[in-house]
Design an enzyme around this catalytic site. Structure first.
Site, PDB file in Angstrom:
ATOM      1  N   LEU A   1      -0.173  -1.129  -0.389  1.00 16.27           N
ATOM      2  CA  LEU A   1      -0.202  -0.866  -1.831  1.00 16.27           C
ATOM      3  C   LEU A   1      -1.317  -1.670  -2.497  1.00 16.27           C
ATOM      4  CD1 LEU A   1       3.611  -1.013  -2.623  1.00 16.27           C
ATOM      5  CD2 LEU A   1       2.239   0.952  -1.933  1.00 16.27           C
TER       6      LEU A   1
ATOM      7  N   GLY B   1       6.444  -6.617   3.472  1.00 13.36           N
ATOM      8  CA  GLY B   1       5.659  -6.816   2.253  1.00 13.36           C
ATOM      9  C   GLY B   1       5.400  -5.486   1.561  1.00 13.36           C
ATOM     10  N   ASP B   2       4.132  -5.222   1.273  1.00 13.40           N
ATOM     11  CA  ASP B   2       3.809  -3.942   0.636  1.00 13.40           C
ATOM     12  C   ASP B   2       3.099  -3.025   1.633  1.00 13.40           C
ATOM     13  OD1 ASP B   2       1.471  -5.315   0.820  1.00 13.40           O
ATOM     14  OD2 ASP B   2       0.814  -4.967  -1.234  1.00 13.40           O
ATOM     15  N   GLU B   3       3.446  -3.199   2.918  1.00 13.16           N
ATOM     16  CA  GLU B   3       2.809  -2.397   3.962  1.00 13.16           C
ATOM     17  C   GLU B   3       3.804  -1.387   4.544  1.00 13.16           C
ATOM     18  OE1 GLU B   3      -0.569  -3.590   7.189  1.00 13.16           O
ATOM     19  OE2 GLU B   3       1.411  -4.404   7.455  1.00 13.16           O
TER      20      GLU B   3
END
Ligand code: C2E
Ligand code: MG
Ligand code: MG
Length: 668
Positions: A268, A309-311
């Site tokens: 993201l 996380g944002d992965e």
């Protein structure tokens, strides 16, 4: 006493025992009636000529019909499954019937006694003995009935035998009574063993049922554990572990069947600022909402995972081509880009996606994933918010990337890293005003590696903070030897501004060095700002608070430059060398530089032009009013000694000009 009556009752304290008893007993009942019928027929036949018809014809006929009807009744119902209550009721009715039948048969046979001769009387005795023994055997599983029959037959029998007085009959009577007593003992032992066996098997069954229930519960718990171990608890998407499990299996299948398999890795953009600005709860809401949207896109041959996380990651199995993948990637990006309500605000995040496709790419599942990740790295650097397919050009650069990364991780930074300094000149009076420190790395494995190559890799693997601090320390200790009006320009990476901790560490290095922060000019790039503008602004504020200047480096190469100039507390702008090259012959470059200079003027920012290579370029820039420049035309980046020499030359030139001035005024 109570015990004796208990012996005459059908026990009903254990349904399983009642059922087992009934089952065993019901197999024997037809045989019992067979014994009664055949024995009775035989006795009636031997007395047919001597006894009246009602005794040898009517009664045996009547009883025979009863026996046959009941025997067939039991045979017919042998496969019917009864409840414990029904079984108990049947056993009780049989128990009740035992007494009248025993009584009837005994009375009938005794009634025949007076009619016959010695042989026929012996047959009566034989009938009673053999019948009672046979019946006891058959009633083995209905203890109460067996005992009743024994008493009801044996008591009159022994009396009859004793009353007869004939020694053979007396002996027979005593013999039969003794044998039946022994048989009763056998029956009681058998019944006790039978009961124990039933109870034991009942306990075993209960134990097995408990075990099965326990196993089922364990299985349920282990299924649940497996589900939780493979699920991301926040977004409810399958997690990293599940991703690699599925990927390995899908890769093996794709290799076996020659089918296509694509892996996408997505990250993201703009998620971190949400966390920083609105708090972690808001960040969680964003992830949950994105997880929900991505879950909606999931199809049987296409699955989405949260790696952490944002992965996120996707696996596409089954037939598809590059266009399908692009459409899929665009679908994902669009789904993510829709605004998300976090309660206090609407936030917008976007995603960059990197894809790698097997069999074109990837010799293993891990390899395929790493290539997709590398494509993502390229998307983040060159096509933020877009989709990048891993291709052959990237394959080559990935090999080099891995070599550099490996060497960088193993590098002795203190020994292998060094600095060169490129002088910055003020062309209005041709004076040297400062130096830009530029990193140099000489790897024992790879030789010299350009900072343009290793700095982004160090940023990607997180080694950059260490590198920045080491280089800053070195640069500051060198700059401390320079004259007080000479400033140091030092490049920071976006990572150095990404968190309050990282910028505070930089400030700590400056403070520990004792170098005047006002003489430092930190160069930052637009990437630092686009990644997390709010945090970058805070970091820049901290550096400015210390007294340092901030230059926006490579100005004009980013895509939203003007936007950032307005928002950030900058002090200088460095116009990128690409606009300077051949500015004397390129009207477009000329116009750009001119408008940037006007902008700087408007905003009260100092402009530095870098990459000046020729005298012609310099002349044009001078005519435009540019004062501070940097480039090969003046000097390439030089080592420490050379930099000191340049400064010495400057001092000498200054002293010389003063001398000239003084002697000039003397002459006057
Ligand atoms: P930059 O900060 O824009 O540095 C200027 C680059 O342009 C330097 O390349 C310099 O040698 C080169 N250069 C200077 N004058 C001319 C010229 O007239 N013509 C041409 N063609 N090039 C010129 P270098 O040293 O290879 O550094 C490349 C980039 O690596 C730097 O660009 C900077 O972004 C990064 N970098 C270098 N040192 C550091 C460092 O210590 N920390 C960080 N974070 N980045 C660094
Ligand atoms: Mg720079
Ligand atoms: Mg630059």
């Amino acid at each position: 006493m109570r015990k004796l009556t208990d012996f005459l009752k059908v026990p009903n304290d254990n349904p399983a025992l009642t059922l087992a008893q009934f089952e065993a007993f019901s197999k024997q009942v037809p045989l019992l009636y067979f014994i009664l019928l055949t024995n009775m027929m035989a006795l009636a036949w031997t007395h047919r000529a001597v006894a009246p018809f009602w005794l040898v014809g009517f009664i045996p006929g009547l009883l025979g019909v009863v026996f046959i009807v009941r025997a067939f009744g039991w045979i017919r119902n042998r496969d019917v499954k009864l409840s414990p209550e029904q079984a108990y009721a049947k056993l009780r009715s049989t128990n009740r019937l035992a007494a009248p039948i025993a009584f009837g048969c005994t009375a009938w046979s005794m009634a025949l006694m007076p009619y016959g001769d010695a042989y026929q009387q012996a047959h009566v005795a034989f009938f009673m003995a053999i019948t009672v023994i046979g019946v006891i055997f058959c009633l083995m599983h209905l203890r109460s009935a067996a005992l009743m029959v024994t008493v009801l037959v044996n008591v009159p029998f022994i009396f009859m035998m004793l009353a007869n007085g004939q020694p053979t009959f007396v002996a027979t009577g005593v013999n039969v009574v003794l044998v039946t007593m022994a048989m009763i003992a056998v029956l009681l032992t058998h019944y006790r063993d039978f009961r124990r066996m039933v109870l034991a098997s009942q306990a075993l069954e209960a134990q097995q049922a408990a075990l099965t229930a326990q196993n089922r519960e364990m299985q349920r718990l282990s299924d649940e554990n497996l589900r939780l171990a493979n699920m991301d608890s926040l977004t409810l998407l399958p997690n990293r572990r599940s991703f690699f499990d599925v990927l390995h299996r899908a890769f093996d299948r794709a290799t076996d069947t020659g089918s296509r398999l694509s892996v996408g890795v997505l990250d993201l953009d703009g998620f971190k600022p949400v966390n920083d600005l609105y708090g972690h709860a808001a960040g969680d809401r964003v992830l949950v909402e994105i997880g929900r949207r991505l879950m909606e896109l999931t199809e049987p041959d296409f699955s989405i995972y949260r790696l952490g996380g944002d992965e996120f990651a996707v696996i596409h199995q089954g037939p598809h081509d590059e266009d399908d993948l692009r459409r899929l990637g665009e679908g994902i990006c669009q789904a993510i880009a829709v605004g998300i309500d976090v309660g206090t605000a609407m936030v917008n995040v976007t995603a960059s996606v990197g894809f790698a496709v097997h069999p074109e790419i990837g010799t293993s599942a891990q390899d395929l994933y790493e290539r997709a990740d590398y494509a993502l790295y390229n998307a983040k650097r060159n096509n933020r918010g877009g989709i990048v397919m891993f291709n052959t050009a990237q394959a080559l650069s990935l090999t080099r990337y891995r070599q550099v990364e490996e060497a960088l991780l193993a590098a002795d930074l203190e020994r292998e890293l060094s600095l060169v300094f490129q002088p910055i000149f003020d062309v209005s009076d041709d004076s040297l005003v400062g130096f830009e420190a530029l990193a140099r790395w000489t790897s024992p494995v790879l030789g010299r590696v350009s900072p343009a190559e290793f700095i982004p890799i160090a940023e990607h693997n997180g080694r950059i903070s260490l590198i920045t601090r080491h280089l800053l320390k070195t640069a500051l200790s060198e700059a401390a030897t320079w004259p007080g009006d000479c400033f140091l320009s030092f490049n920071l990476s976006p990572h150095d501004l990404a968190t309050p901790e990282s910028v505070l560490r930089i400030i700590a290095v400056v403070e520990a060095s004792g170098f005047d922060p006002k003489r430092i000019n930190f160069e930052i790039t637009e990437t630092a700002v686009t990644r997390d503008c709010a945090q970058a602004t805070k970091s820049i504020d901290l550096l400015r608070l210390m007294g340092s200047g901030i230059s926006l480096d490579d100005f004009g190469t980013g895509y939203s430059s003007l936007n950032h100039v307005h928002k950030l507390p900058l002090s200088k702008i460095k116009i990128d060398g690409s606009f300077v090259s051949q500015i004397d012959s390129r009207p477009a470059s000329y116009k750009i530089v001119k408008s940037v200079l006007a902008l700087c003027e408007d905003m009260g920012l100092e402009a530095i032009v870098e990459g000046v290579e020729t005298e012609a370029e310099l002349q044009v820039l001078k005519d435009m009013g540019v004062e501070v420049v940097q480039g090969f035309h003046f000097s390439k980046p030089v080592d420490v000694d050379e930099a000191r020499k340049l400064l010495q030359d400057r001092l000498d030139a200054l002293a010389e000009s003063r001398k000239v001035k003084i002697s000039g005024s003397g002459v006057a």
